[in-house]
Write a protein that holds these residues in place. Sequence first.
Motif, mmCIF file in Angstrom:
data_model
loop_
_atom_site.group_PDB
_atom_site.id
_atom_site.type_symbol
_atom_site.label_atom_id
_atom_site.label_comp_id
_atom_site.label_asym_id
_atom_site.label_seq_id
_atom_site.Cartn_x
_atom_site.Cartn_y
_atom_site.Cartn_z
ATOM 1 N N UNK A 119 0.838 -1.203 0.000
ATOM 2 C CA UNK A 119 0.000 0.000 0.000
ATOM 3 C C UNK A 119 0.869 1.248 0.000
ATOM 4 N N UNK A 120 1.887 1.269 0.839
ATOM 5 C CA UNK A 120 2.798 2.403 0.914
ATOM 6 C C UNK A 120 3.472 2.635 -0.449
ATOM 7 N N UNK A 121 3.910 1.565 -1.080
ATOM 8 C CA UNK A 121 4.555 1.640 -2.387
ATOM 9 C C UNK A 121 3.600 2.217 -3.436
ATOM 10 N N UNK A 122 2.362 1.687 -3.495
ATOM 11 C CA UNK A 122 1.401 2.143 -4.497
ATOM 12 C C UNK A 122 1.007 3.600 -4.286
ATOM 13 N N UNK A 123 0.876 4.015 -3.024
ATOM 14 C CA UNK A 123 0.616 5.430 -2.743
ATOM 15 C C UNK A 123 1.765 6.284 -3.273
ATOM 16 N N UNK A 124 2.990 5.799 -3.096
ATOM 17 C CA UNK A 124 4.172 6.498 -3.593
ATOM 18 C C UNK A 124 4.219 6.582 -5.111
ATOM 19 N N UNK A 125 3.538 5.667 -5.785
ATOM 20 C CA UNK A 125 3.443 5.684 -7.250
ATOM 21 C C UNK A 125 2.305 6.589 -7.730
ATOM 22 N N UNK A 126 1.641 7.265 -6.786
ATOM 23 C CA UNK A 126 0.571 8.191 -7.161
ATOM 24 C C UNK A 126 -0.800 7.558 -7.272
ATOM 25 N N UNK A 127 -0.920 6.306 -6.854
ATOM 26 C CA UNK A 127 -2.227 5.638 -6.895
ATOM 27 C C UNK A 127 -3.042 6.050 -5.670
ATOM 28 N N UNK A 128 -4.336 6.048 -5.797
ATOM 29 C CA UNK A 128 -5.215 6.184 -4.637
ATOM 30 C C UNK A 128 -5.494 4.762 -4.165
ATOM 31 N N UNK A 129 -5.183 4.479 -2.913
ATOM 32 C CA UNK A 129 -5.393 3.140 -2.370
ATOM 33 C C UNK A 129 -6.407 3.240 -1.237
ATOM 34 N N UNK A 130 -7.464 2.457 -1.351
ATOM 35 C CA UNK A 130 -8.546 2.437 -0.362
ATOM 36 C C UNK A 130 -8.452 1.131 0.407
ATOM 37 N N UNK A 131 -8.034 1.192 1.683
ATOM 38 C CA UNK A 131 -7.922 -0.045 2.460
ATOM 39 C C UNK A 131 -9.287 -0.596 2.869
ATOM 40 N N UNK A 132 -9.420 -1.930 2.788
ATOM 41 C CA UNK A 132 -10.644 -2.626 3.173
ATOM 42 C C UNK A 132 -10.268 -3.698 4.193
ATOM 43 N N UNK A 133 -10.797 -3.536 5.411
ATOM 44 C CA UNK A 133 -10.540 -4.494 6.474
ATOM 45 C C UNK A 133 -11.606 -4.294 7.549
ATOM 46 N N UNK A 134 -12.527 -5.255 7.710
ATOM 47 C CA UNK A 134 -13.629 -5.069 8.666
ATOM 48 C C UNK A 134 -13.161 -4.881 10.106
ATOM 49 N N UNK A 135 -12.011 -5.410 10.449
ATOM 50 C CA UNK A 135 -11.515 -5.281 11.806
ATOM 51 C C UNK A 135 -10.996 -3.897 12.155
#
Length: 141
Positions: free
Chosen positions: A35-51
């Motif tokens: 996730x950190x890497x993809x954010x650094x590539x300029x992507x919008x990353x939406x985390x999904x985790x019910x917990x």
Amino acid sequence: MTVDDARIREILQNTKVIAMVGASMNPDRPSYGVMQFLLGKGKRVIPVNPGHAGKELLGQPIYATLQDIPKGAAVDMVDVFRRSDAVVPIVEQALADLPHLRTIWLQLGVESAAGASLARAQGVTLVQDRCPKIEYARLRM
């Protein structure tokens, strides 16, 4: 069906918004680093985790399910950090709830022939047993 390097490159270049199913708050987990890497590539990353729904991960709000992501988010890829036996319900939910979806990406060690068939039937590419962070490096992008 194997996805060739040209298609992988195209996916990585054209993907803008990624829902990451199984995103972890633990910096030692692979999903955190990816996730950190993809954010650094300029992507919008939406985390999904019910917990961890309602919290933030790397500055992004965490959602419990794909269905909970706001419709205007225009998710075009779902990156799955879950076991292979959890893939089919995730694919079904993604196909039902994400109208802009173009790719479902299953991380290293995650495969699902049934999930691939479902995705393919809806015109969605499913990449199996690969990591986008590794593919960026391998393809020298």
